[in-house]
Write a protein that holds these residues in place. Structure first.
Motif, PDB file in Angstrom:
ATOM      1  N   GLN A  42       0.832  -1.204   0.000  1.00  0.00           N
ATOM      2  CA  GLN A  42       0.000   0.000   0.000  1.00  0.00           C
ATOM      3  C   GLN A  42       0.867   1.255   0.000  1.00  0.00           C
ATOM      4  OE1 GLN A  42      -2.446  -0.145   3.583  1.00  0.00           O
ATOM      5  NE2 GLN A  42      -1.027   1.168   4.690  1.00  0.00           N
ATOM      6  N   ASP A  43       2.009   1.203   0.674  1.00  0.00           N
ATOM      7  CA  ASP A  43       2.932   2.340   0.645  1.00  0.00           C
ATOM      8  C   ASP A  43       3.560   2.483  -0.736  1.00  0.00           C
ATOM      9  OD1 ASP A  43       2.454   2.680   3.358  1.00  0.00           O
ATOM     10  OD2 ASP A  43       4.287   1.651   3.986  1.00  0.00           O
ATOM     11  N   GLU A  44       4.021   1.362  -1.270  1.00  0.00           N
ATOM     12  CA  GLU A  44       4.737   1.388  -2.552  1.00  0.00           C
ATOM     13  C   GLU A  44       3.837   1.902  -3.667  1.00  0.00           C
ATOM     14  OE1 GLU A  44       8.837   0.228  -3.549  1.00  0.00           O
ATOM     15  OE2 GLU A  44       7.667   0.520  -1.733  1.00  0.00           O
ATOM     16  N   ALA A  45       2.547   1.593  -3.588  1.00  0.00           N
ATOM     17  CA  ALA A  45       1.609   2.054  -4.611  1.00  0.00           C
ATOM     18  C   ALA A  45       1.569   3.581  -4.669  1.00  0.00           C
ATOM     19  CB  ALA A  45       0.217   1.495  -4.335  1.00  0.00           C
ATOM     20  N   ARG A  46       1.687   4.245  -3.511  1.00  0.00           N
ATOM     21  CA  ARG A  46       1.720   5.717  -3.498  1.00  0.00           C
ATOM     22  C   ARG A  46       2.969   6.236  -4.190  1.00  0.00           C
ATOM     23  NH1 ARG A  46       0.031   5.014   1.774  1.00  0.00           N
ATOM     24  NH2 ARG A  46       2.144   5.323   2.570  1.00  0.00           N
ATOM     25  N   HIS A  47       4.097   5.585  -3.935  1.00  0.00           N
ATOM     26  CA  HIS A  47       5.353   6.043  -4.529  1.00  0.00           C
ATOM     27  C   HIS A  47       5.305   5.909  -6.052  1.00  0.00           C
ATOM     28  CE1 HIS A  47       7.085   4.321  -0.511  1.00  0.00           C
ATOM     29  NE2 HIS A  47       6.262   5.339  -0.316  1.00  0.00           N
ATOM     30  N   VAL A  48       4.763   4.794  -6.518  1.00  0.00           N
ATOM     31  CA  VAL A  48       4.638   4.595  -7.960  1.00  0.00           C
ATOM     32  C   VAL A  48       3.676   5.629  -8.550  1.00  0.00           C
ATOM     33  CG1 VAL A  48       3.885   2.987  -9.752  1.00  0.00           C
ATOM     34  CG2 VAL A  48       5.195   2.141  -7.796  1.00  0.00           C
ATOM     35  N   ALA A  49       2.581   5.890  -7.846  1.00  0.00           N
ATOM     36  CA  ALA A  49       1.607   6.878  -8.324  1.00  0.00           C
ATOM     37  C   ALA A  49       2.243   8.257  -8.458  1.00  0.00           C
ATOM     38  CB  ALA A  49       0.411   6.938  -7.377  1.00  0.00           C
ATOM     39  N   PHE A  50       3.149   8.604  -7.554  1.00  0.00           N
ATOM     40  CA  PHE A  50       3.850   9.885  -7.650  1.00  0.00           C
ATOM     41  C   PHE A  50       4.549   9.986  -9.002  1.00  0.00           C
ATOM     42  CE2 PHE A  50       7.330  12.786  -7.397  1.00  0.00           C
ATOM     43  CZ  PHE A  50       6.997  13.757  -6.466  1.00  0.00           C
ATOM     44  N   GLY A  51       5.318   8.953  -9.354  1.00  0.00           N
ATOM     45  CA  GLY A  51       6.067   8.993 -10.602  1.00  0.00           C
ATOM     46  C   GLY A  51       5.175   9.031 -11.826  1.00  0.00           C
ATOM     47  N   ILE A  52       4.116   8.237 -11.819  1.00  0.00           N
ATOM     48  CA  ILE A  52       3.212   8.201 -12.968  1.00  0.00           C
ATOM     49  C   ILE A  52       2.522   9.549 -13.159  1.00  0.00           C
ATOM     50  CG2 ILE A  52       1.095   7.173 -13.878  1.00  0.00           C
ATOM     51  CD1 ILE A  52       3.607   5.418 -14.059  1.00  0.00           C
ATOM     52  N   MET A  53       2.032  10.130 -12.072  1.00  0.00           N
ATOM     53  CA  MET A  53       1.330  11.408 -12.185  1.00  0.00           C
ATOM     54  C   MET A  53       2.275  12.541 -12.560  1.00  0.00           C
ATOM     55  SD  MET A  53      -1.794  10.726 -11.878  1.00  0.00           S
ATOM     56  CE  MET A  53      -2.475  12.379 -11.744  1.00  0.00           C
ATOM     57  N   HIS A  54       3.529  12.454 -12.125  1.00  0.00           N
ATOM     58  CA  HIS A  54       4.506  13.466 -12.530  1.00  0.00           C
ATOM     59  C   HIS A  54       4.778  13.360 -14.031  1.00  0.00           C
ATOM     60  CE1 HIS A  54       7.897  16.116 -12.678  1.00  0.00           C
ATOM     61  NE2 HIS A  54       8.755  15.141 -12.918  1.00  0.00           N
ATOM     62  N   LEU A  55       4.959  12.141 -14.537  1.00  0.00           N
ATOM     63  CA  LEU A  55       5.171  11.970 -15.978  1.00  0.00           C
ATOM     64  C   LEU A  55       3.940  12.409 -16.766  1.00  0.00           C
ATOM     65  CD1 LEU A  55       7.131   8.621 -16.513  1.00  0.00           C
ATOM     66  CD2 LEU A  55       7.997  10.959 -16.339  1.00  0.00           C
ATOM     67  N   ARG A  56       2.758  12.140 -16.234  1.00  0.00           N
ATOM     68  CA  ARG A  56       1.531  12.557 -16.925  1.00  0.00           C
ATOM     69  C   ARG A  56       1.467  14.074 -17.035  1.00  0.00           C
ATOM     70  NH1 ARG A  56      -4.153  10.481 -14.630  1.00  0.00           N
ATOM     71  NH2 ARG A  56      -3.159   8.470 -15.125  1.00  0.00           N
ATOM     72  N   TYR A  57       1.856  14.757 -15.956  1.00  0.00           N
ATOM     73  CA  TYR A  57       1.856  16.219 -15.983  1.00  0.00           C
ATOM     74  C   TYR A  57       2.863  16.732 -17.014  1.00  0.00           C
ATOM     75  CZ  TYR A  57       2.184  21.055 -14.449  1.00  0.00           C
ATOM     76  OH  TYR A  57       2.182  22.426 -14.422  1.00  0.00           O
ATOM     77  N   LEU A  58       4.039  16.115 -17.046  1.00  0.00           N
ATOM     78  CA  LEU A  58       5.053  16.528 -18.015  1.00  0.00           C
ATOM     79  C   LEU A  58       4.606  16.244 -19.445  1.00  0.00           C
ATOM     80  CD1 LEU A  58       8.538  15.587 -16.522  1.00  0.00           C
ATOM     81  CD2 LEU A  58       7.741  17.833 -17.212  1.00  0.00           C
ATOM     82  N   HIS A  59       3.956  15.118 -19.643  1.00  0.00           N
ATOM     83  CA  HIS A  59       3.487  14.789 -20.990  1.00  0.00           C
ATOM     84  C   HIS A  59       2.534  15.865 -21.501  1.00  0.00           C
ATOM     85  CE1 HIS A  59       1.074  12.720 -24.107  1.00  0.00           C
ATOM     86  NE2 HIS A  59       2.210  12.088 -24.363  1.00  0.00           N
ATOM     87  N   ALA A  60       1.722  16.398 -20.599  1.00  0.00           N
ATOM     88  CA  ALA A  60       0.731  17.398 -20.997  1.00  0.00           C
ATOM     89  C   ALA A  60       1.315  18.800 -21.119  1.00  0.00           C
ATOM     90  CB  ALA A  60      -0.420  17.410 -19.987  1.00  0.00           C
ATOM     91  N   THR A  61       2.364  19.098 -20.370  1.00  0.00           N
ATOM     92  CA  THR A  61       2.841  20.483 -20.298  1.00  0.00           C
ATOM     93  C   THR A  61       4.224  20.715 -20.890  1.00  0.00           C
ATOM     94  OG1 THR A  61       3.785  20.127 -18.081  1.00  0.00           O
ATOM     95  CG2 THR A  61       1.488  20.874 -18.200  1.00  0.00           C
ATOM     96  N   ALA A  62       4.980  19.657 -21.142  1.00  0.00           N
ATOM     97  CA  ALA A  62       6.360  19.838 -21.615  1.00  0.00           C
ATOM     98  C   ALA A  62       6.666  18.902 -22.784  1.00  0.00           C
ATOM     99  CB  ALA A  62       7.346  19.606 -20.470  1.00  0.00           C
ATOM    100  N   PRO A  63       6.043  19.124 -23.937  1.00  0.00           N
ATOM    101  CA  PRO A  63       6.294  18.241 -25.088  1.00  0.00           C
ATOM    102  C   PRO A  63       7.757  18.219 -25.509  1.00  0.00           C
ATOM    103  CG  PRO A  63       5.098  20.232 -25.747  1.00  0.00           C
ATOM    104  CD  PRO A  63       5.083  20.193 -24.262  1.00  0.00           C
ATOM    105  N   GLU A  64       8.492  19.276 -25.193  1.00  0.00           N
ATOM    106  CA  GLU A  64       9.906  19.321 -25.564  1.00  0.00           C
ATOM    107  C   GLU A  64      10.742  18.298 -24.796  1.00  0.00           C
ATOM    108  OE1 GLU A  64       9.439  22.059 -22.030  1.00  0.00           O
ATOM    109  OE2 GLU A  64       8.303  21.590 -23.857  1.00  0.00           O
ATOM    110  N   ARG A  65      10.175  17.711 -23.743  1.00  0.00           N
ATOM    111  CA  ARG A  65      10.916  16.735 -22.941  1.00  0.00           C
ATOM    112  C   ARG A  65      10.492  15.291 -23.219  1.00  0.00           C
ATOM    113  NH1 ARG A  65      12.045  18.125 -16.798  1.00  0.00           N
ATOM    114  NH2 ARG A  65      13.632  16.566 -17.284  1.00  0.00           N
ATOM    115  N   HIS A  66       9.574  15.094 -24.146  1.00  0.00           N
ATOM    116  CA  HIS A  66       9.062  13.751 -24.402  1.00  0.00           C
ATOM    117  C   HIS A  66      10.171  12.771 -24.771  1.00  0.00           C
ATOM    118  CE1 HIS A  66       4.555  14.887 -25.168  1.00  0.00           C
ATOM    119  NE2 HIS A  66       4.999  15.269 -23.989  1.00  0.00           N
ATOM    120  N   GLU A  67      11.040  13.149 -25.696  1.00  0.00           N
ATOM    121  CA  GLU A  67      12.086  12.227 -26.142  1.00  0.00           C
ATOM    122  C   GLU A  67      13.065  11.923 -25.011  1.00  0.00           C
ATOM    123  OE1 GLU A  67      14.229   9.551 -28.176  1.00  0.00           O
ATOM    124  OE2 GLU A  67      12.258  10.375 -28.680  1.00  0.00           O
TER     125      GLU A  67
END
Length: 351
Positions: free
Chosen positions: A238-263
Motif C-alpha cells: 500500500q505504501d509502494e503504490a503511493r510512490h509509484v503513483a507519484f512517478g506516474i502522475m509526474h510523468l503525466r503532468y510533463l506529458h501534458a505540459t512539456a512536449p519538448e521533454r518527451h524524447e
C-alpha cells in the motif's frame, strides 16, 4: 489607576502579511492540504524565484538571507496534480512494524524456506535503502513553493525507513539472519542516485524500480509462509503504490505540459526497460539470485522448485503488464506500439 507604561509600539510589521481574511473549511476528510489551496495560497508559480525559504503565500522580507540551494524551481520539474491526495493518504495509512505485524504467528520453517525468505528480506533491505536515501537527497533542492510534492517525498522517506526495518526484523525473527547482499544496488538501482534531474530520478525509481517491487509485494499472499509475512508484504504494497503513483502522475503532468521533454523521458524508459525490467537486475528476472529464492517460496520448498518457477514466470508477466499500464496511463504508451520498447516482446515470450 492604570500604571501600564505608555509604549510607542512599531506595529508596521502587521501590514506586511499574506492575503488576509482566509477561512478554509474542512471537508469530509478533515482539513486537508487540498482544502487550504485557496486564494493566493493556492497559486503556484510556473517558475519560482523564492530563494529564502519563504512559505508560499507569505509576504516577502527584503533582508531575508538567501538559502540558494533550490535547484528545482520550475513547476514542470516537480509537479503532479494529486500530490495533496497522496500526502494525506500517507498520513492516514501509517503503520508500525513493531505492533501492526503479528510476529507471534511466525513459527520455525524448514531451512530452505527460511534461507529463501531471509535472502528476499536482505534484497528488500538493500533496495528500500536506495528508495529512501534518494528522495531525501532531493527534498532540500525543491523550492518551498512546491511544498506539496516535497511533503509526499518526505512521507516516502518515512515509508522506506519502515520497510527497511520490517524486512530486517523478519530476517532476524525466526532463526535465520541476513544473507549475502544481492549486488542490486551496484547496478541500475544504484545508478538512480546518479540522476542529475528530478524527472530522470523519478522515472528510474518511482516508475521502473518501485513499480517492479510493487508487483512483488502484491504477490505477498503467495510468497508469505505465515500471517506475519503476508501482512508485512500487504502493508508495504500500500505504501509502494503511493510512490509509484507519484512517478506516474509526474510523468503525466510533463506529458501534458512539456512536449519538448518527451524524447528525453522516452530515453529514461529505454534504459529502465533494457536494464531493469527485462534485464538481470529485475529481482524476479531470469538472471537474478532473488528469483531462485522466490521460486522456492512460491513452490513451498526446494522439492517444488519447478512449480514455484512456473508461478514466478506468471509474476514476471504480470510485472511487465502492470508496467505497461502505468506508462500508458502517463501518456507514453506509443512506445509499445511502434517497436521501441522490448516489453511486449518479452511478454510474448512468457506466454
Amino acid at each position: 489607576m492604570n500604571d501600564a507604561p505608555d509604549l510607542d509600539l512599531d506595529t508596521s510589521w502587521m501590514e506586511r502579511m499574506g492575503e488576509w481574511g482566509t477561512a478554509a473549511q474542512p471537508g469530509k476528510r478533515g482539513l486537508t492540504l487540498e482544502d487550504i489551496r485557496i486564494g493566493r495560497y493556492g497559486e503556484l508559480p510556473e517558475e519560482s524565484d523564492n530563494m529564502s525559504g519563504r512559505p508560499r503565500g507569505a509576504a516577502e522580507r527584503a533582508e531575508a538571507f538567501r538559502i540558494d540551494g533550490y535547484t528545482v524551481r520550475s513547476k514542470k520539474e516537480i509537479w503532479l496534480d494529486n500530490a495533496t491526495f497522496l500526502y494525506e493518504e500517507a498520513l492516514q495509512r501509517q503503520w508500525s512494524s513493531a505492533t501492526d505485524i503479528p510476529w507471534e504467528t511466525i513459527t520455525p520453517l524448514p531451512d530452505d524456506l527460511e534461507e529463501a525468505e531471509c535472502a528476499l528480506c536482505t534484497f528488500f533491505n538493500e533496495v528500500e535503502f536506495v528508495a529512501g536515501d534518494v528522495p531525501a537527497r532531493w527534498v532540500a533542492n525543491i523550492s518551498p513553493d512546491f511544498f506539496e510534492a516535497r511533503n509526499v517525498l518526505l512521507a516516502q522517506v518515512q515509508d522506506e525507513a519502515r520497510h527497511m526495518d520490517v524486512f530486517r526484523k523478519r530476517a532476524l525473527a525466526n532463526g535465520g539472519g541476513l544473507t549475502r547482499v544481492s549486488g542490486a544496488t551496484s547496478g541500475f538501482i544504484g545508478s538512480i542516485d546518479l540522476s542529475r534531474d528530478f524527472t530522470e530520478m523519478s522515472s528510474r525509481m518511482h516508475v521502473s524500480g518501485e513499480g517492479a517491487v510493487l508487483t512483488m509485494f502484491r504477490m505477498g499472499e503467495l510468497v508469505g509462509q505465515n500471517p506475519a509475512e503476508k501482512r508485512m508484504y500487504r502493508l508495504c504494497a500500500q505504501d509502494e503504490a503511493r510512490h509509484v503513483a507519484f512517478g506516474i502522475m509526474h510523468l503525466r503532468y510533463l506529458h501534458a505540459t512539456a512536449p519538448e521533454r518527451h524524447e528525453e523521458i522516452e530515453a529514461y524508459l529505454d534504459e529502465a526497460e533494457n536494464l531493469s525490467l527485462t534485464g538481470g537486475t529485475n529481482p524476479a528476472g531470469p538472471q537474478a539470485e532473488t528469483s531462485e529464492a522466490l521460486a522456492i517460496l512460491l513452490g513451498g520448498g526446494k522439492q517444488n522448485y519447478d512449480e514455484g518457477f512456473r508461478i514466478l514466470l506468471a509474476i514476471r508477466k504480470r510485472q511487465l503488464k502492470e508496467y505497461m499500464q502505468r506508462v500508458i496511463s502517463a501518456g507514453f504508451g506509443e512506445r509499445f506500439e511502434n517497436g521501441r520498447s522490448p516489453v511486449p516482446g518479452r511478454i510474448a515470450q512468457l506466454s
